[in-house]
Design a protein around this motif. Structure first.
Motif, PDB file in Angstrom:
ATOM      1  N   PHE A 150      -0.930 -19.994  16.555  1.00 33.57           N
ATOM      2  CA  PHE A 150      -0.112 -19.069  15.775  1.00 33.57           C
ATOM      3  C   PHE A 150       1.357 -19.472  15.818  1.00 33.57           C
ATOM      4  O   PHE A 150       2.083 -19.348  14.824  1.00 33.57           O
ATOM      5  N   GLN A 151       1.810 -19.961  16.974  1.00 36.50           N
ATOM      6  CA  GLN A 151       3.170 -20.491  17.047  1.00 36.50           C
ATOM      7  C   GLN A 151       3.334 -21.707  16.142  1.00 36.50           C
ATOM      8  O   GLN A 151       4.373 -21.883  15.496  1.00 36.50           O
ATOM      9  N   MET A 152       2.322 -22.554  16.090  1.00 36.26           N
ATOM     10  CA  MET A 152       2.388 -23.727  15.226  1.00 36.26           C
ATOM     11  C   MET A 152       2.522 -23.329  13.762  1.00 36.26           C
ATOM     12  O   MET A 152       3.323 -23.901  13.009  1.00 36.26           O
ATOM     13  N   LEU A 153       1.745 -22.349  13.346  1.00 33.51           N
ATOM     14  CA  LEU A 153       1.833 -21.875  11.965  1.00 33.51           C
ATOM     15  C   LEU A 153       3.195 -21.256  11.679  1.00 33.51           C
ATOM     16  O   LEU A 153       3.824 -21.549  10.650  1.00 33.51           O
ATOM     17  N   SER A 154       3.655 -20.404  12.587  1.00 28.22           N
ATOM     18  CA  SER A 154       4.927 -19.711  12.360  1.00 28.22           C
ATOM     19  C   SER A 154       6.090 -20.692  12.291  1.00 28.22           C
ATOM     20  O   SER A 154       6.969 -20.580  11.431  1.00 28.22           O
ATOM     21  N   MET A 155       6.119 -21.672  13.188  1.00 26.34           N
ATOM     22  CA  MET A 155       7.187 -22.659  13.157  1.00 26.34           C
ATOM     23  C   MET A 155       7.068 -23.561  11.938  1.00 26.34           C
ATOM     24  O   MET A 155       8.081 -24.008  11.378  1.00 26.34           O
ATOM     25  N   GLY A 156       5.842 -23.834  11.512  1.00 31.24           N
ATOM     26  CA  GLY A 156       5.660 -24.589  10.283  1.00 31.24           C
ATOM     27  C   GLY A 156       6.247 -23.869   9.088  1.00 31.24           C
ATOM     28  O   GLY A 156       6.960 -24.470   8.265  1.00 31.24           O
ATOM     29  N   TRP A 157       5.995 -22.582   8.981  1.00 29.49           N
ATOM     30  CA  TRP A 157       6.575 -21.787   7.877  1.00 29.49           C
ATOM     31  C   TRP A 157       8.095 -21.726   7.994  1.00 29.49           C
ATOM     32  O   TRP A 157       8.807 -21.797   6.991  1.00 29.49           O
ATOM     33  N   PHE A 158       8.584 -21.568   9.200  1.00 30.65           N
ATOM     34  CA  PHE A 158      10.027 -21.507   9.433  1.00 30.65           C
ATOM     35  C   PHE A 158      10.707 -22.774   8.922  1.00 30.65           C
ATOM     36  O   PHE A 158      11.714 -22.725   8.209  1.00 30.65           O
ATOM     37  N   THR A 159      10.167 -23.935   9.279  1.00 33.56           N
ATOM     38  CA  THR A 159      10.766 -25.201   8.872  1.00 33.56           C
ATOM     39  C   THR A 159      10.541 -25.466   7.387  1.00 33.56           C
ATOM     40  O   THR A 159      11.428 -25.998   6.701  1.00 33.56           O
ATOM     41  N   MET A 160       9.385 -25.106   6.884  1.00 30.89           N
ATOM     42  CA  MET A 160       9.108 -25.282   5.460  1.00 30.89           C
ATOM     43  C   MET A 160      10.082 -24.489   4.600  1.00 30.89           C
ATOM     44  O   MET A 160      10.530 -24.951   3.544  1.00 30.89           O
ATOM     45  N   GLY A 161      10.433 -23.284   5.043  1.00 31.83           N
ATOM     46  CA  GLY A 161      11.357 -22.453   4.273  1.00 31.83           C
ATOM     47  C   GLY A 161      12.703 -23.114   4.072  1.00 31.83           C
ATOM     48  O   GLY A 161      13.316 -23.004   3.004  1.00 31.83           O
ATOM     49  N   ALA A 162      13.177 -23.850   5.093  1.00 29.96           N
ATOM     50  CA  ALA A 162      14.450 -24.554   4.948  1.00 29.96           C
ATOM     51  C   ALA A 162      14.353 -25.633   3.879  1.00 29.96           C
ATOM     52  O   ALA A 162      15.321 -25.912   3.163  1.00 29.96           O
ATOM     53  N   GLY A 163      13.179 -26.256   3.756  1.00 26.11           N
ATOM     54  CA  GLY A 163      12.991 -27.277   2.736  1.00 26.11           C
ATOM     55  C   GLY A 163      12.888 -26.727   1.335  1.00 26.11           C
ATOM     56  O   GLY A 163      13.023 -27.481   0.362  1.00 26.11           O
ATOM     57  N   LEU A 164      12.641 -25.432   1.212  1.00 24.61           N
ATOM     58  CA  LEU A 164      12.524 -24.801  -0.110  1.00 24.61           C
ATOM     59  C   LEU A 164      13.837 -24.205  -0.601  1.00 24.61           C
ATOM     60  O   LEU A 164      13.889 -23.687  -1.715  1.00 24.61           O
ATOM     61  N   LEU A 165      14.888 -24.274   0.213  1.00 17.50           N
ATOM     62  CA  LEU A 165      16.167 -23.706  -0.192  1.00 17.50           C
ATOM     63  C   LEU A 165      16.749 -24.471  -1.380  1.00 17.50           C
ATOM     64  O   LEU A 165      16.510 -25.679  -1.534  1.00 17.50           O
ATOM     65  N   PRO A 166      17.531 -23.817  -2.234  1.00 19.61           N
ATOM     66  CA  PRO A 166      18.057 -24.479  -3.440  1.00 19.61           C
ATOM     67  C   PRO A 166      19.202 -25.433  -3.135  1.00 19.61           C
ATOM     68  O   PRO A 166      19.717 -25.488  -2.014  1.00 19.61           O
ATOM     69  N   GLY A 167      19.600 -26.179  -4.172  1.00 18.70           N
ATOM     70  CA  GLY A 167      20.771 -27.038  -4.077  1.00 18.70           C
ATOM     71  C   GLY A 167      20.555 -28.317  -3.306  1.00 18.70           C
ATOM     72  O   GLY A 167      21.477 -28.826  -2.664  1.00 18.70           O
ATOM     73  N   GLN A 168      19.350 -28.889  -3.382  1.00 22.29           N
ATOM     74  CA  GLN A 168      19.078 -30.099  -2.619  1.00 22.29           C
ATOM     75  C   GLN A 168      19.993 -31.251  -3.024  1.00 22.29           C
ATOM     76  O   GLN A 168      20.410 -32.046  -2.191  1.00 22.29           O
ATOM     77  N   ARG A 169      20.327 -31.359  -4.294  1.00 23.76           N
ATOM     78  CA  ARG A 169      21.144 -32.474  -4.758  1.00 23.76           C
ATOM     79  C   ARG A 169      22.610 -32.104  -4.987  1.00 23.76           C
ATOM     80  O   ARG A 169      23.452 -32.985  -5.083  1.00 23.76           O
ATOM     81  N   THR A 170      22.891 -30.838  -5.107  1.00 22.34           N
ATOM     82  CA  THR A 170      24.239 -30.435  -5.529  1.00 22.34           C
ATOM     83  C   THR A 170      25.052 -29.769  -4.444  1.00 22.34           C
ATOM     84  O   THR A 170      26.287 -29.858  -4.457  1.00 22.34           O
ATOM     85  N   LEU A 171      24.406 -29.089  -3.495  1.00 21.68           N
ATOM     86  CA  LEU A 171      25.146 -28.307  -2.505  1.00 21.68           C
ATOM     87  C   LEU A 171      25.376 -29.128  -1.250  1.00 21.68           C
ATOM     88  O   LEU A 171      24.430 -29.604  -0.614  1.00 21.68           O
ATOM     89  N   ARG A 172      26.634 -29.312  -0.880  1.00 27.29           N
ATOM     90  CA  ARG A 172      26.995 -30.059   0.302  1.00 27.29           C
ATOM     91  C   ARG A 172      28.166 -29.381   1.010  1.00 27.29           C
ATOM     92  O   ARG A 172      28.779 -28.463   0.470  1.00 27.29           O
ATOM     93  N   GLY A 173      28.485 -29.861   2.198  1.00 24.63           N
ATOM     94  CA  GLY A 173      29.658 -29.377   2.903  1.00 24.63           C
ATOM     95  C   GLY A 173      29.486 -27.995   3.488  1.00 24.63           C
ATOM     96  O   GLY A 173      28.403 -27.584   3.912  1.00 24.63           O
TER      97      GLY A 173
END
Length: 300
Positions: A154-177
């Protein structure tokens, strides 16, 4: 001339995007997430006469299903992104670093520095590899600290979702700094509470002998158990989750920029999403002109 797009900062500055989710990656992540949601929530819908209404018995089965599904996510992400072995090696290195960081703060008011590394890594690696990184890091950490038990899958699943959510955040190419760091800090703060709440759902159904106002009641109406669960979370874990959330924000704002640049430089060298095509001068086919290798990068 060879033209391509590299998933890392090129010389003089370049665009860095998280690994894209292709159809196979989406299908693999959806399958493992559906199984995870069912594993967390099924006791809420079990009858009072059910012989098994806790997670103690289903943890081995969940772990047995989770391992091949994690492999499927890796294979699907590689197939969709065309990465090589260096990307998988980077995943292993980050998992080892995260596992080593966890014991530094675990057990001390929720101060767990690995969470900020998972946020930044998920941002750079993308949701597919981010999910695998979170799950593998938690697995390695459990082996390192001796924290193997029915809670581990269950910890593995929860941490997987936690890290996956960061990868789904917007602005991958445009947002910096500074703007990107603020967004990642806000996500880390909220997601740290979400992680604790989801893990509380796993542990709550195992506990017996609590007061009737916060204990799990098998077979009770869903809305009544949810009220008890919220009371349980408020009474037992908000302070712990707050420590985790604050530390994640502080580390992201102070060292996040440096670490993001290092991770993006590493992904460039691992050829994340590098797609190179050869053509001659003036767009002529490669067979009609000498080859010159040059990889172009998108500006930030």
């Amino acid at each position: 001339m060879a033209h391509g797009r590299a998933g890392g900062a090129g010389p003089g500055g370049g665009a860095v995007s998280a690994l894209r989710l292709g159809p196979r990656s989406v299908a693999a992540l959806a399958l493992v997430s559906l199984i995870g949601i069912a594993a967390f929530c099924w006791p809420l819908f079990a009858d009072a006469d059910s012989a098994v209404t806790s997670h103690a018995g289903d943890a081995p089965w969940l772990f047995a299903a989770l391992l091949p599904l994690l492999v499927a996510v890796v294979v699907a992400t590689i197939a969709d992104s065309g990465m090589d072995a260096k990307a998988v090696a980077m995943l292993g290195v980050l998992a080892a670093v995260g596992a080593a960081l966890r014991p530094l703060g675990a057990g001390t008011a929720g101060l767990e520095p690995m969470f900020f590394l998972m946020v930044l890594s998920g941002r750079v690696l993308g949701p597919g590899f981010g999910f695998v990184l979170g799950a593998v890091t938690m697995f390695a950490s459990a082996l390192l600290t001796g924290g193997v038990g029915p809670w581990m899958p269950f910890q593995m699943l929860s941490m997987g979702w936690f890290t996956m959510g960061a990868g789904l955040l917007p602005g991958q190419r445009t947002l910096r700094g500074r703007g990107e760091l603020l967004m990642l800090s806000a996500y880390g703060f909220v997601a740290a509470f979400a992680y604790g709440t989801v893990m509380n759902l796993q542990g709550w159904v195992l506990l017996q002998g609590l007061s009737s106002g916060i204990s799990f009641q098998p077979g009770a109406p869903l809305h009544e158990n949810l009220v008890r669960f919220l009371a349980y979370v408020t009474a037992t874990s908000l302070g712990w989750d707050l420590g985790r959330a604050v530390l994640t924000v502080v580390l992201t704002l102070t060292v996040g920029g440096t670490l993001l640049r290092a991770l993006r430089r590493a992904t460039r060298r691992a050829n994340f999403e590098a797609q190179v095509t050869f053509e001659g001068p003036g767009g002529a086919p490669a067979s009609e002109a000498p080859h010159r290798t040059q990889v172009t990068y998108e500006p930030e």
